[in-house]
Design a protein around this motif. Structure first.
Motif, PDB file in Angstrom:
ATOM      1  N   PHE A 404       0.799  -1.222   0.024  1.00 25.91           N
ATOM      2  CA  PHE A 404       0.023  -0.023   0.171  1.00 25.91           C
ATOM      3  C   PHE A 404       1.143   1.222   0.021  1.00 25.91           C
ATOM      4  N   LEU A 405       2.039   1.038   0.685  1.00 28.76           N
ATOM      5  CA  LEU A 405       3.026   2.405   0.364  1.00 28.76           C
ATOM      6  C   LEU A 405       3.370   2.606  -0.985  1.00 28.76           C
ATOM      7  N   ARG A 406       3.529   1.617  -1.808  1.00 32.87           N
ATOM      8  CA  ARG A 406       3.968   1.602  -3.116  1.00 32.87           C
ATOM      9  C   ARG A 406       2.841   2.179  -3.864  1.00 32.87           C
ATOM     10  N   ILE A 407       1.552   1.855  -3.538  1.00 34.22           N
ATOM     11  CA  ILE A 407       0.417   2.532  -4.257  1.00 34.22           C
ATOM     12  C   ILE A 407       0.442   3.985  -3.994  1.00 34.22           C
ATOM     13  N   ALA A 408       0.488   4.129  -2.622  1.00 36.71           N
ATOM     14  CA  ALA A 408       0.314   5.789  -2.301  1.00 36.71           C
ATOM     15  C   ALA A 408       1.604   6.623  -2.820  1.00 36.71           C
ATOM     16  N   THR A 409       2.631   5.946  -2.983  1.00 42.19           N
ATOM     17  CA  THR A 409       3.671   6.911  -3.703  1.00 42.19           C
ATOM     18  C   THR A 409       3.752   6.674  -5.364  1.00 42.19           C
ATOM     19  N   ASN A 410       2.914   5.928  -5.733  1.00 47.78           N
ATOM     20  CA  ASN A 410       2.994   5.886  -7.401  1.00 47.78           C
ATOM     21  C   ASN A 410       2.348   7.168  -7.943  1.00 47.78           C
ATOM     22  N   PRO A 411       3.130   7.753  -8.907  1.00 45.81           N
ATOM     23  CA  PRO A 411       2.559   9.148  -9.233  1.00 45.81           C
ATOM     24  C   PRO A 411       1.253   9.004 -10.146  1.00 45.81           C
ATOM     25  N   ARG A 412       0.727   7.756 -10.407  1.00 43.78           N
ATOM     26  CA  ARG A 412      -0.585   7.820 -11.213  1.00 43.78           C
ATOM     27  C   ARG A 412      -1.584   7.632 -10.319  1.00 43.78           C
ATOM     28  N   SER A 413      -1.603   7.130  -8.959  1.00 49.28           N
ATOM     29  CA  SER A 413      -2.332   7.131  -8.157  1.00 49.28           C
ATOM     30  C   SER A 413      -3.340   8.390  -8.061  1.00 49.28           C
ATOM     31  N   THR A 414      -4.495   8.437  -7.702  1.00 53.18           N
ATOM     32  CA  THR A 414      -5.619   9.654  -8.008  1.00 53.18           C
ATOM     33  C   THR A 414      -6.357   9.772  -6.534  1.00 53.18           C
ATOM     34  N   ALA A 415      -6.764  10.922  -6.385  1.00 50.89           N
ATOM     35  CA  ALA A 415      -7.729  11.350  -5.396  1.00 50.89           C
ATOM     36  C   ALA A 415      -8.610  12.042  -6.056  1.00 50.89           C
ATOM     37  N   LEU A 416      -9.851  12.343  -4.999  1.00 53.45           N
ATOM     38  CA  LEU A 416     -11.108  12.965  -5.695  1.00 53.45           C
ATOM     39  C   LEU A 416     -10.549  14.545  -5.730  1.00 53.45           C
ATOM     40  N   PRO A 417     -11.102  15.242  -6.736  1.00 59.99           N
ATOM     41  CA  PRO A 417     -10.454  16.549  -6.899  1.00 59.99           C
ATOM     42  C   PRO A 417     -11.851  17.370  -5.927  1.00 59.99           C
ATOM     43  N   PRO A 418     -11.226  18.327  -5.120  1.00 57.47           N
ATOM     44  CA  PRO A 418     -12.006  19.170  -4.456  1.00 57.47           C
ATOM     45  C   PRO A 418     -13.031  20.103  -5.081  1.00 57.47           C
ATOM     46  N   SER A 419     -14.327  20.081  -4.468  1.00 57.34           N
ATOM     47  CA  SER A 419     -15.277  21.068  -5.195  1.00 57.34           C
ATOM     48  C   SER A 419     -16.019  21.839  -4.142  1.00 57.34           C
ATOM     49  N   ASN A 420     -16.431  23.077  -4.690  1.00 59.08           N
ATOM     50  CA  ASN A 420     -17.065  23.928  -3.809  1.00 59.08           C
ATOM     51  C   ASN A 420     -18.287  23.561  -3.052  1.00 59.08           C
ATOM     52  N   ASN A 421     -18.880  22.303  -3.696  1.00 60.95           N
ATOM     53  CA  ASN A 421     -20.125  21.788  -3.164  1.00 60.95           C
ATOM     54  C   ASN A 421     -19.901  20.686  -2.300  1.00 60.95           C
ATOM     55  N   GLY A 422     -18.630  20.382  -1.867  1.00 56.83           N
ATOM     56  CA  GLY A 422     -18.247  19.312  -1.267  1.00 56.83           C
ATOM     57  C   GLY A 422     -18.559  17.937  -1.858  1.00 56.83           C
ATOM     58  N   ASP A 423     -19.325  16.867  -1.328  1.00 53.99           N
ATOM     59  CA  ASP A 423     -19.303  15.681  -1.821  1.00 53.99           C
ATOM     60  C   ASP A 423     -20.548  15.640  -2.749  1.00 53.99           C
ATOM     61  N   MET A 424     -21.244  16.720  -3.007  1.00 54.75           N
ATOM     62  CA  MET A 424     -22.559  16.415  -3.881  1.00 54.75           C
ATOM     63  C   MET A 424     -22.325  15.777  -5.076  1.00 54.75           C
ATOM     64  N   TYR A 425     -21.043  16.257  -6.092  1.00 50.20           N
ATOM     65  CA  TYR A 425     -20.814  15.519  -7.378  1.00 50.20           C
ATOM     66  C   TYR A 425     -20.299  14.174  -7.018  1.00 50.20           C
ATOM     67  N   VAL A 426     -19.902  13.893  -5.789  1.00 48.70           N
ATOM     68  CA  VAL A 426     -19.536  12.344  -5.588  1.00 48.70           C
ATOM     69  C   VAL A 426     -21.086  11.416  -5.451  1.00 48.70           C
ATOM     70  N   THR A 427     -21.607  12.185  -4.782  1.00 47.57           N
ATOM     71  CA  THR A 427     -23.167  11.470  -4.761  1.00 47.57           C
ATOM     72  C   THR A 427     -23.878  11.526  -5.866  1.00 47.57           C
ATOM     73  N   SER A 428     -23.789  12.554  -6.651  1.00 46.90           N
ATOM     74  CA  SER A 428     -24.524  12.367  -8.065  1.00 46.90           C
ATOM     75  C   SER A 428     -23.932  11.292  -8.814  1.00 46.90           C
ATOM     76  N   LEU A 429     -22.650  11.158  -8.773  1.00 46.51           N
ATOM     77  CA  LEU A 429     -22.131   9.929  -9.525  1.00 46.51           C
ATOM     78  C   LEU A 429     -22.359   8.743  -8.783  1.00 46.51           C
ATOM     79  N   GLN A 430     -22.625   8.609  -7.757  1.00 48.18           N
ATOM     80  CA  GLN A 430     -23.139   7.285  -7.040  1.00 48.18           C
ATOM     81  C   GLN A 430     -24.360   6.866  -7.476  1.00 48.18           C
ATOM     82  N   ASP A 431     -25.229   7.803  -7.164  1.00 48.44           N
ATOM     83  CA  ASP A 431     -26.567   7.622  -7.621  1.00 48.44           C
ATOM     84  C   ASP A 431     -26.912   7.013  -8.968  1.00 48.44           C
TER      85      ASP A 431
END
Length: 464
Positions: A404-431
Motif C-alpha cells: 500500500f505504501l507503493r500504491i500511495a507513492t505511485n505518481p499515477r494514483s489519484t484522489a478526488l478533486p475538491p469541489s465548492n459543493n463538497g461531496d455532492m458531485y460524488v453523490t451524484s455519480l454514485q446515484d
C-alpha cells in the motif's frame, strides 16, 4: 482504519475506522450548510493569527473523529509528545466528533468552538477553503519556513487545497488495493493476481462457485457498488479520471474512460451471473467491520479494500492464506498498473480561533514532524502523509503494508478533486452508477450528459 465520510459512524472495532457511504443530503440540509459556510466566510479567516503569542500559556481545543480505544490512545500519545515539546501549550482533545457537529460549531463560533480540527473526509475541502471556515495555512507555512511541495506528496497536497487556498494539510492517508485468497487461487489454478480488467473478469469467473439451487457459495469478485468500499469513485480511480475541466465544468460525458468504466463494471457483474443474482448474494454478507465480513468469511475471493484490512485479517486469524496487490487497470492502460485510489484525514485551524499561532504549532507537529507522523502511522496502521515519513526505516516493515505504501507513492494514483459543493458531485455519480449497474440507464451517453448537467447546476448553486 478507513477514513470516514461525513456522518455519524457506528463501528464494531477491531482496529481500523469504518468509512460509511456518502449520505445523500436533502436540499434543505445542503442549503442550510451552504448558508452557514457563506456566513463563516464573512468572518476574518485569519482572526487572531497576529494577536496571540505561541510561547505564552494557552489551552487549545482539538476536535477529531477517532473513538476506538487504540486510536484515542494514539492521539493522546501524540498530544503528550507535543506538550513535552511545548510545555506552555495544553491541548484539550475531544474525540468522536462528526463533520456535521464540527461544522455547526464553526459556524456558531464562540468560546465553545475548537481551535484545531481534523476530518476523515477530503470531500469538504472545497467548502472549507472557499468559505474561510478553515484558516488559510499558507501564511503559517511561509512564516515557519515549511515548503509544502517538498514535504507532502503532490496528490495528498492537491486534496487539501482549493483554487490556491491551502486550508488543510494531510494527516495520514488511505490507499486502496486488491486483497485475494491465495488458497482459492491455487484451487482455481491462478498463479498471480490480475493486473488488467480483462484478467480480473477471467479470474473472477474461475473463482466463482455456485450452489445447486442457483445461488453462490463464493463469488470471484463482487463488483456491485453497494458493497463496503466499492463506491464508484474508488473503482473509477483505476481509469485515472478527470472529473472537471480547467474551468470547473463537469466532463464525465466527454471522457471515454467514464463509459468504459461503467461498461467494464457491468461486464464483471454479467460474467458472474447478472445483477439480480449478485445483488441478492451481496445482501447475505455480514457487516464490513465484523467477523462476518464477506472476504474473511470467504464469500468473495477477491476484494478491494484499504491498508487497514490487513491488520484486521491478522487479528481475526483468517483461516486461509491471503495476499495484497494493486487493483487492476483498464487493458489499454496496462502501463499504469500499480496505481490506486487515495484519500486521507486532514487537519486545519478553525477560522474563529483566537490562538491561531499556537494552533499552528499543533497542526505543524501532527502533519510535518517526521517522527510524529511515523509513530502515528504505525500506531493506527495508516499510510504516512509526508515524503520523509514514507521513506523512514522506522515505518512498519510488514510486506502487505508495504504494497500500500507503493500504491500511495505511485505518481499515477489519484484522489478526488475538491469541489465548492463538497461531496455532492460524488453523490451524484454514485446515484447514477447505482442505476447504471442495475440496467436502469437505457442510453448511457445521454445519461452521462444529464449527470454532467446536474453536477454543473449544483456547483453553480453553491457559488451563488
Amino acid at each position: 482504519m478507513p477514513l470516514s465520510r461525513p456522518g455519524v459512524r457506528t463501528r464494531p472495532r477491531l482496529g481500523p475506522r469504518r468509512r460509511p457511504r456518502i449520505r445523500a443530503r436533502t436540499g434543505l440540509t445542503v442549503a442550510l450548510a451552504t448558508a452557514g459556510l457563506l456566513a463563516a466566510g464573512c468572518a476574518n479567516p485569519s482572526v487572531g493569527s497576529d494577536r496571540d503569542d505561541p510561547t505564552r500559556p494557552v489551552t487549545l481545543t482539538f476536535w477529531h473523529g477517532w473513538s476506538d480505544a487504540s486510536e484515542v490512545k494514539a492521539i493522546d500519545d501524540s498530544i503528550a509528545r507535543f506538550e513535552k515539546l511545548h510545555p506552555n501549550i495544553t491541548v484539550k482533545a475531544v474525540g468522536n466528533v462528526s463533520d456535521d457537529t464540527m461544522n455547526q460549531a464553526l459556524r456558531a463560533g464562540g468560546s465553545d468552538a475548537p481551535d484545531v480540527v481534523s476530518s476523515f473526509t477530503t470531500n469538504n475541502v472545497g467548502q472549507y477553503c472557499s468559505s474561510g471556515m478553515w484558516a488559510d495555512l499558507d501564511p503559517f507555512l511561509k512564516k515557519t519556513g515549511v515548503d509544502k511541495t517538498k514535504v507532502f506528496p503532490k496528490t495528498l497536497l492537491d486534496y487539501t487545497q482549493y483554487r490556491g487556498r491551502q486550508c488543510a494539510l494531510p494527516l495520514l492517508a488511505d490507499a486502496y488495493g486488491l486483497y485475494y485468497n491465495k488458497d482459492a487461487f491455487e484451487e482455481a489454478g491462478i498463479t498471480r493476481p490480475p493486473r488488467t480488467m480483462s484478467e480480473l473478469k477471467r479470474d473472477a469467473v474461475k473463482l466463482t462457485r455456485r450452489t445447486q439451487d442457483g445461488g453462490y457459495r463464493r463469488l470471484g469478485f463482487m463488483p456491485n457498488f453497494r458493497l463496503y468500499q466499492n463506491s464508484p469513485d474508488r473503482l473509477f480511480a483505476q481509469w485515472g479520471p478527470r472529473y472537471f475541466d480547467r474551468n470547473g465544468t463537469a466532463r464525465l460525458a466527454e471522457d471515454p474512460a467514464t463509459r468504459d468504466f461503467l461498461t467494464t463494471q457491468r461486464g464483471l457483474i454479467d460474467a458472474q451471473g447478472g445483477y439480480r443474482a449478485t445483488e441478492k448474494f451481496r445482501t447475505t454478507f455480514g457487516d464490513e467491520m465484523s467477523s462476518q465480513n464477506a472476504f474473511l468469511r470467504q464469500k468473495v475471493a477477491m476484494h478491494m479494500d484499504g491498508e487497514w484490512r490487513g491488520l484486521m485479517l491478522k487479528e481475526a486469524k483468517a483461516p486461509f492464506r491471503w495476499g495484497v496487490a494493486p487493483m487492476p487497470v483498464p487493458d489499454d492502460q496496462a502501463d499504469a498498473y500499480g496505481r490506486g485510489y487515495l484519500t486521507g484525514t486532514i487537519a486545519g485551524i478553525a477560522h474563529s480561533s483566537r490562538h491561531q499561532n499556537a494552533a499552528w504549532e499543533l497542526v505543524r507537529f501532527l502533519t510535518v514532524d517526521t517522527d510524529q507522523v511515523v509513530a502515528f502511522a504505525n500506531a493506527i496502521h495508516n499510510i504516512p502523509s509526508t515524503k520523509a515519513a514514507l521513506a523512514s526505516p522506522r515505518l512498519d516493515a510488514d510486506p502487505d503494508f508495504r504494497t500500500f505504501l507503493r500504491i500511495a507513492t505511485n505518481p499515477r494514483s489519484t484522489a478526488l478533486p475538491p469541489s465548492n459543493n463538497g461531496d455532492m458531485y460524488v453523490t451524484s455519480l454514485q446515484d447514477f452508477s447505482y442505476a447504471a449497474e442495475a440496467g436502469r440507464v437505457p442510453d448511457l451517453d445521454a445519461g452521462l450528459r444529464a449527470l454532467d448537467a446536474r453536477i454543473d447546476a449544483d456547483n453553480l448553486q453553491s457559488e451563488n
